[in-house]
Motif scaffolding. Structure first.
Motif, PDB file in Angstrom:
ATOM      1  N   ALA A 241      -7.833  -5.207   0.583  1.00  0.00           N
ATOM      2  CA  ALA A 241      -7.651  -4.065  -0.321  1.00  0.00           C
ATOM      3  C   ALA A 241      -8.993  -3.425  -0.630  1.00  0.00           C
ATOM      4  CB  ALA A 241      -6.962  -4.521  -1.605  1.00  0.00           C
TER       5      ALA A 241
ATOM      6  N   LEU B 251      -1.767  -0.880  -3.972  1.00  0.00           N
ATOM      7  CA  LEU B 251      -2.730   0.212  -3.850  1.00  0.00           C
ATOM      8  C   LEU B 251      -1.966   1.521  -3.898  1.00  0.00           C
ATOM      9  CD1 LEU B 251      -4.986  -1.099  -0.930  1.00  0.00           C
ATOM     10  CD2 LEU B 251      -5.523  -1.052  -3.383  1.00  0.00           C
TER      11      LEU B 251
ATOM     12  N   ASP C  37       0.854  -1.186   0.000  1.00  0.00           N
ATOM     13  CA  ASP C  37       0.000   0.000   0.000  1.00  0.00           C
ATOM     14  C   ASP C  37       0.890   1.236   0.000  1.00  0.00           C
ATOM     15  OD1 ASP C  37      -1.687   2.110   0.505  1.00  0.00           O
ATOM     16  OD2 ASP C  37      -2.979   0.946   1.865  1.00  0.00           O
TER      17      ASP C  37
ATOM     18  N   ILE D 134      -7.134  -2.028  -7.794  1.00  0.00           N
ATOM     19  CA  ILE D 134      -6.188  -2.932  -7.139  1.00  0.00           C
ATOM     20  C   ILE D 134      -5.263  -3.452  -8.221  1.00  0.00           C
ATOM     21  CG2 ILE D 134      -5.892  -5.002  -5.722  1.00  0.00           C
ATOM     22  CD1 ILE D 134      -8.831  -4.682  -4.881  1.00  0.00           C
TER      23      ILE D 134
END
Ligand code: SF4
Ligand code: SF4
Ligand code: SF4
Lengths: 248, 417
Positions: A153, A182, A8, A168
């Motif tokens: 996600a 992400l 992320d 994603i």
């Protein structure tokens, strides 16, 4: 469980602890190259005021596995795509073909091998998470079951729709990958290809390869037929000539 | 066995000619580069990198080399399957050329592979999903087929009747297997690039890449036969037999036209032609390749008056070869540069080794011609159909460094006992 990594970008602070852990785990020289090399299997790049990690995406239908003539690459059921150096002949087709430009070569050696992130397959095998995920202080890199991480996600995207771009990365690209990403900025601005098809790339070559038996069977029959006809024509002509000679 | 006696008298130093000097220089540099390559590795000797893992040795030595040896399967098919026996005189030199071509492709691979000592892995470690695997097997099998197709010549020389008859008995199946194997790997060399739709420039990437590689190799194989024959003509200022080569030129027009139409149609369908309105680097290279290497030879060879005379025919064939080389290099280098983000130009060592391999090919050809009945029907009249082939042999043996033969066609060693 099919292991996967969720990265992320919004949580990443660029501390490079993951890179250092990777280097230590795999006995690689400590110096960090700015780009992926045979001696640096993951890097953290700062782009567009965001950090992004580079590493093997561990594709679900990996291009590297399909192109290697000697099956040096293998996709493990537990997620990682691993490489067996003892099989490799060094044709470098994997380096040329990987859509994420991941496999790297030991150009400075006389008998080089290909190198890339292997998701710490040996750690996964004994129930541990990959070294990078284990050390990440912010949770930017986490390890888990692929389906659960996809769920995670989705939760993050839903909880903060203004923070994230609604995508994603790795869910569908080239048939899906075991590294999911992400981001708060569009993926192309992180230097991540936006143009990959959702069909796995190996289907492209398989379309051609699967015609091989047809070429052999049809081609063989056709060529034999041509020979039979031309040969027979000559025989007939010879026979006629002989007959004519006898009569004459 | 007059030739044997001749060869034995050759103990004096061969005369230094221009071409022998060239060969010696190339061979010496090649040897040095080969040593450097194995002692220092690929990184130190080539301009290859992670961004550009395939360079001149793949693009030229392998992709181009295999294609230029395609004359082998087309000519054997024409003579043995289509039974156009008048082309028989060019079968042996063409098979020899093809066989040497493949041997040198394999040699080039031994330089290019990072782990050359493991080349045999492809035999025992199978990945039938890999195009490279298929190519490896086809090249291996086809080189064997070519060796078998060539073996009667050796048996003939050694007076081994039995093996010669065995090979002769299976000659038709051999040719059929050879054509199939060639079809497969000539096209598969193109399939290698099917996997990189995002990397290869749209002017060259196409789902039809295998078809393009196959059709263009056929044209190039025919063109090689024409150019080879004329090389000798140049060296000896000898009359060139056109009866045999002119039809090859005519066939080239058909093959090249099919190729050109397929390519343009495919580009139009995929909308890639629009980019040519303001051609950049890739566009210019593409126009050069198609204009100089496809369109111009079609025009030249389509005019009967031009095709019927040697300069026109050879120019057409030469341009087609040039176009073929440009296509393979455009696919393997030009078309891949943008995606790689770096420009690639081979190091002098990559170039030197490639040239040395080509020179070695010429030399071995010359030696083979000197000691084997490549042209068994070579008659004593110099203007016969066999003249071009005979001349080819002479020029090659000149490069090979043998002593200059008397300027009369060699008598057939098998016939003179
Ligand atoms: S990212 Fe490249 S190296 Fe990694 S699994 Fe996918 S194709 Fe293989
Ligand atoms: S370089 Fe090695 S691992 Fe990569 S495709 Fe070739 S043989 Fe397989
Ligand atoms: S350890 Fe975590 S926070 Fe630090 S650079 Fe790596 S992914 Fe980012």
């Amino acid at each position: 469980m099919k292991g996967a990594i969720l990265f992320d970008s919004t949580k990443c602070i660029g501390c490079e602890a993951c890179v250092a852990a990777c280097k230590e785990k795999h006995d690689l020289p400590a110096a960090i190259d700015p780009k992926l090399t045979a001696y640096t299997w993951t890097v953290v790049e700062q782009r567009n005021k965001a950090f992004v990690r580079r590493l093997c995406m561990h594709c679900e239908s990996p291009t590297c596995v399909s192109v290697c003539p000697v099956e040096a690459f293998r996709k493990e059921p537990s997620g990682p795509v691993v490489y067996d150096a003892s099989r490799c002949i060094g044709c470098r087709y994997c380096i040329m073909a990987c859509p994420f430009d991941v496999p790297k070569y030991q150009w400075d050696r006389t008998t080089p091998i290909v190198q890339k992130c292997n998701m710490c397959a040996d750690r996964i095998a004994v129930g541990k998470e990959p070294a990078c995920a284990a050390v990440c202080p912010t949770g930017a890199t986490i390890f888990g079951d692929r389906d659960q991480l996809i769920g995670e996600a989705r939760v993050r995207l839903k909880a903060a729709p203004t923070t994230y771009v609604p995508h994603i990365y790795g869910l569908e690209e080239v048939g899906g990958t075991s590294v999911l990403m992400l981001s708060s900025v569009p993926f192309p601005s992180l230097g991540i290809r936006p143009d990959l098809p959702v069909t796995p790339l190996p289907t492209l070559t398989w379309k051609a390869l699967s015609k091989v038996p047809d070429v052999v069977v049809v081609g063989g029959a056709l060529l034999y037929g041509i020979w039979w006809i031309t040969n027979r024509r000559i025989r007939v002509q010879e026979a006629l000539a002989q007959e004519a000679a006898k009569k004459g | 066995m007059r030739k044997d006696a001749e060869a034995m008298n050759d103990t004096r130093w061969p005369e230094i000619t221009f071409w022998r000097l060239v060969f010696l220089v190339l061979a010496a540099t090649g040897t040095v580069v080969a040593i450097l390559r194995y002692s220092r590795g690929l990184g130190a000797t080539t301009n290859l990198s992670d961004q550009f893992p395939w360079g001149l040795w793949i693009g030229f030595d392998v992709l181009t080399g295999v294609g230029l040896a395609a004359g082998g399967f087309t000519i054997t098919a024409v003579v043995h399957l289509f039974n156009l026996k008048r082309f028989t005189p060019i079968v042996r030199p063409t098979v020899l050329t093809a066989f040497l071509g493949y041997v040198f492709v394999i040699l080039a691979l031994l330089f290019d592979l990072g782990q050359p000592h493991r080349i045999w892995h492809a035999i025992v470690m199978w990945n039938p999903r890999s195009v490279m695997f298929e190519v490896a097997w086809c090249v291996m099998l086809y080189t064997t087929v070519l060796a078998l197709e060539f073996s009667p010549i050796v048996f003939e020389r050694l007076n081994l009747e039995r093996p010669r008859r065995i090979v002769r008995a299976i000659s038709v199946p051999l040719v059929i297997v050879g054509v199939i194997l060639s079809t497969l790997h000539q096209s598969s060399l193109g399939s290698l690039y099917l996997i990189v739709p995002m990397k290869l420039h749209p002017l060259w990437y196409s789902p039809l890449l295998p078809v393009f590689f196959f059709v263009s190799a056929m044209a190039a194989g025919l063109a090689m036969v024409i150019v080879e024959s004329s090389l000798c003509q140049r060296a000896f200022n000898h009359h060139l037999e056109m009866d045999l080569l002119e039809p090859l030129g005519r066939a080239m027009v058909v093959v090249l036209s099919v190729y050109g139409i397929l390519r343009v149609q495919d580009l139009a369908r995929r909308g890639a032609l629009l980019g040519l309105r303001r051609p950049g680097y890739e566009g210019s290279m593409f126009l050069l390749e198609m204009g100089l290497g496809v369109l111009l030879p079609i025009i030249l060879l389509a005019i009967p008056r031009v095709r019927a005379r040697q300069p026109g025919l050879v120019t057409g064939a030469f341009l087609a070869i040039l176009g073929f080389v440009m296509h393979r290099l455009n696919v393997s280098v030009t078309g891949m540069e943008r995606a790689a983000g770096v420009a690639y130009f081979p190091s002098w060592m990559e170039i030197a080794l490639s040239l040395a391999l080509v020179a070695a090919g010429f030399a071995v050809f010359g030696l083979a011609v000197r000691y084997l009945p490549i042209f068994p029907e070579a008659p004593h009249r110099a203007s016969g159909v066999e003249a071009p082939a005979w001349l080819l042999a002479r020029s090659a043996s000149m490069v090979a460094g043998g002593s200059p033969e008397p300027l009369s066609p060699p008598s057939a060693p098998a016939g003179v006992k």
